[in-house]
Design an enzyme around this catalytic site. Structure first.
Site, PDB file in Angstrom:
ATOM      1  N   PHE A   1      11.320   2.738   7.100  1.00 47.40           N
ATOM      2  CA  PHE A   1      11.927   1.566   7.464  1.00 47.40           C
ATOM      3  C   PHE A   1      11.149   0.346   7.165  1.00 47.40           C
ATOM      4  O   PHE A   1      11.213  -0.744   7.590  1.00 47.40           O
ATOM      5  CB  PHE A   1      12.151   1.743   9.052  1.00 47.40           C
ATOM      6  CG  PHE A   1      12.928   2.643   9.602  1.00 47.40           C
ATOM      7  CD1 PHE A   1      14.495   2.514   9.386  1.00 47.40           C
ATOM      8  CD2 PHE A   1      12.564   3.947   9.981  1.00 47.40           C
ATOM      9  CE1 PHE A   1      15.388   3.753   9.589  1.00 47.40           C
ATOM     10  CE2 PHE A   1      13.580   5.010  10.025  1.00 47.40           C
ATOM     11  CZ  PHE A   1      14.899   4.711  10.177  1.00 47.40           C
TER      12      PHE A   1
ATOM     13  N   LEU B   1       0.773  -1.153  -0.115  1.00 53.36           N
ATOM     14  CA  LEU B   1       0.022  -0.066  -0.094  1.00 53.36           C
ATOM     15  C   LEU B   1       0.887   1.055  -0.067  1.00 53.36           C
ATOM     16  O   LEU B   1       0.560   2.235  -0.420  1.00 53.36           O
ATOM     17  CB  LEU B   1      -0.923   0.046   1.290  1.00 53.36           C
ATOM     18  CG  LEU B   1      -1.837  -0.935   1.189  1.00 53.36           C
ATOM     19  CD1 LEU B   1      -2.604  -1.088   2.857  1.00 53.36           C
ATOM     20  CD2 LEU B   1      -2.968  -0.995   0.160  1.00 53.36           C
ATOM     21  N   GLY B   2       2.045   0.958   0.445  1.00 55.10           N
ATOM     22  CA  GLY B   2       2.881   2.214   0.577  1.00 55.10           C
ATOM     23  C   GLY B   2       4.074   2.158   1.133  1.00 55.10           C
ATOM     24  O   GLY B   2       4.464   0.904   1.760  1.00 55.10           O
TER      25      GLY B   2
ATOM     26  N   ASP C   1       4.982  14.938  12.748  1.00 59.29           N
ATOM     27  CA  ASP C   1       5.074  14.725  11.421  1.00 59.29           C
ATOM     28  C   ASP C   1       3.796  15.083  10.655  1.00 59.29           C
ATOM     29  O   ASP C   1       3.591  14.188   9.753  1.00 59.29           O
ATOM     30  CB  ASP C   1       5.940  13.555  11.346  1.00 59.29           C
ATOM     31  CG  ASP C   1       6.605  13.447   9.923  1.00 59.29           C
ATOM     32  OD1 ASP C   1       6.787  14.503   9.336  1.00 59.29           O
ATOM     33  OD2 ASP C   1       6.795  12.208   9.568  1.00 59.29           O
TER      34      ASP C   1
HETATM   35  P1  AMP Z   1       4.175   5.286   7.056  1.00 58.72           P
HETATM   36  O1  AMP Z   1       5.450   4.497   7.345  1.00 58.72           O
HETATM   37  O2  AMP Z   1       3.176   4.951   8.414  1.00 58.72           O
HETATM   38  O3  AMP Z   1       4.377   6.565   6.818  1.00 58.72           O
HETATM   39  O4  AMP Z   1       3.179   4.642   5.818  1.00 58.72           O
HETATM   40  C1  AMP Z   1       3.765   4.583   4.662  1.00 58.72           C
HETATM   41  C2  AMP Z   1       2.634   4.799   3.470  1.00 58.72           C
HETATM   42  O5  AMP Z   1       2.011   3.564   3.631  1.00 58.72           O
HETATM   43  C3  AMP Z   1       1.903   5.741   3.816  1.00 58.72           C
HETATM   44  O6  AMP Z   1       2.396   6.952   3.361  1.00 58.72           O
HETATM   45  C4  AMP Z   1       0.406   5.263   3.129  1.00 58.72           C
HETATM   46  O7  AMP Z   1       0.365   5.717   1.761  1.00 58.72           O
HETATM   47  C5  AMP Z   1       0.567   3.923   3.326  1.00 58.72           C
HETATM   48  N1  AMP Z   1      -0.378   3.402   4.570  1.00 58.72           N
HETATM   49  C6  AMP Z   1       0.294   3.660   5.798  1.00 58.72           C
HETATM   50  N2  AMP Z   1      -0.748   3.218   6.758  1.00 58.72           N
HETATM   51  C7  AMP Z   1      -1.660   2.889   5.976  1.00 58.72           C
HETATM   52  C8  AMP Z   1      -2.985   2.288   6.379  1.00 58.72           C
HETATM   53  N3  AMP Z   1      -3.266   1.998   7.719  1.00 58.72           N
HETATM   54  N4  AMP Z   1      -3.812   2.017   5.428  1.00 58.72           N
HETATM   55  C9  AMP Z   1      -3.463   2.048   4.180  1.00 58.72           C
HETATM   56  N5  AMP Z   1      -2.342   2.549   3.936  1.00 58.72           N
HETATM   57  C10 AMP Z   1      -1.483   2.808   4.870  1.00 58.72           C
END
Ligand code: AMP
Length: 338
Positions: free
Chosen positions: A24, A19-20, A139
């Site tokens: 890390f 999804l993203g 952030d």
């Molecule tokens: P993060 O490392 O938490 O910033 O997550 C990295 C990327 O994953 C984010 O920019 C979102 O695109 C995706 N993402 C994070 N958390 C979620 C979630 N709970 N549901 C769907 N996509 C997510």
């Protein structure tokens, strides 16, 4: 030290698509085998040793988990479960399907301030709640403000990524490197009021709190919105509006019909907003490519050194992990340690 579940996450969840990506590790869609419910799995790589350059300190993951566990609010991503192996910690969190708020807005042809305020209010409610719980996010930026479901008539805002968040203890002084103040003005006008000719100049303007509302960009913006921004762009924290105060500012909570009418007449500068969002996306891609290049250089550097060095051993074990899918990695780690 907090102990997370030691079960193999794959026994309980089927790991799906990416999804993203964060600093890390990756976030993937996961399906709970027992219930068929979809969640998101945040796979965080852990540092292998004190000398390891890659991965997160276990302490930092514990901090993120402890903070998320303490926050239960409609506008904050919920944490369901935490698993760990030797190499990774996996956070099972609420699946947020609607993507980033800014991408949703950028697809619109027009947006009144009244509509924008509905989103702003939810962000402020999430922030007020976390501040009441003595947690600061550190952030808050467009990438971390998502929508539960963009097809719903009134989608919920979800604040994500508590990787830099901190819980304050009374009397404690804490310095964070996070924060992106220019975003507040950019949301409404598509231009930062701090905008300089170069990034350095913009940064200098932010530090000096030197800004102006350029008439050609802010002409559609109401005076109440500008007053709201001004009361947030204050260096001295004790003089700055709190989330609680923001929620009762007349731009968010109008006092009379005239103020309501002004909000309805004012709109977001969509042309600039779309430009800003495209530039933001471009910068994100650029940063991602730069990070990949840095990572490749680091790998080459590690290969060039002798295998006898501890640092190299740490680094090599990190390299081995990065090319591997989190799920299969977990399986391998568990089977090799059992
Ligand atoms: P993060 O490392 O938490 O910033 O997550 C990295 C990327 O994953 C984010 O920019 C979102 O695109 C995706 N993402 C994070 N958390 C979620 C979630 N709970 N549901 C769907 N996509 C997510």
């Amino acid at each position: 030290m907090a102990v997370f579940k030691l079960d193999n996450v794959e026994d309980l969840y089927e790991i799906g698509s990416v999804l993203g990506s964060g600093h890390f590790g990756q976030v993937r869609e996961v399906r709970e085998r027992a219930t068929d419910v979809l969640w998101a799995g945040k796979f965080l790589k852990l540092k292998k040793g004190a000398g390891s350059r890659l991965g997160l300190e276990r302490k930092s993951v514990e901090k993120e988990v402890e903070i998320l566990q303490s926050l239960q609010h409609q506008n904050i991503m919920a944490l369901k479960d935490v698993f760990e192996s030797r190499a990774e910690v996996v956070l099972i969190v609420e699946l947020i399907k609607g993507g980033e708020l800014f991408d949703f807005i950028a697809e619109k042809e027009n947006l009144t301030e009244t509509e924008a305020i509905e989103f702003m209010k939810q962000i402020l409610e999430g922030v007020r709640y976390m501040h009441q719980k003595t947690v600061a996010h550190f952030d808050l930026k467009p990438e971390n403000i998502m929508l539960s479901d963009k097809h719903a008539p009134n989608p919920d805002i979800k604040i994500i990524d508590f990787g830099m968040a901190h819980r304050f203890i009374q009397g404690e002084e804490y310095k964070s490197l996070g924060g992106t103040p220019q975003y507040i003005g950019e949301c409404l006008s598509g231009l930062s009021p701090f905008q300089g000719e170069t990034d350095e100049e913009t940064l200098r303007n932010i530090v000096a709190m030197k800004y102006e509302f350029e008439p050609h960009c802010f002409s559609q913006t109401s005076n109440m919105a500008k007053d709201f921004i001004q009361k947030l762009l204050v260096k001295d924290q004790s003089e700055r509006m709190t989330a609680e105060e923001c929620l009762i500012h007349p731009w968010i909570k109008p006092l009379n019909r005239t103020q309501i009418a002004k909000r309805n007449r004012s709109s977001i500068n969509m042309k600039n907003f779309k430009k800003f969002n495209a530039r933001r996306k471009w910068k994100m891609s650029f940063n991602m490519v730069s990070a990949c290049n840095r990572f490749c250089r680091l790998q080459l550097l590690c290969k060039a050194r002798g295998p006898e060095q501890q640092e190299l051993r740490d680094c090599e074990s990190d390299q081995e992990d990065t090319g591997t899918k989190p799920a299969s990695l977990l399986r391998r780690r568990l089977s090799s340690s059992s």
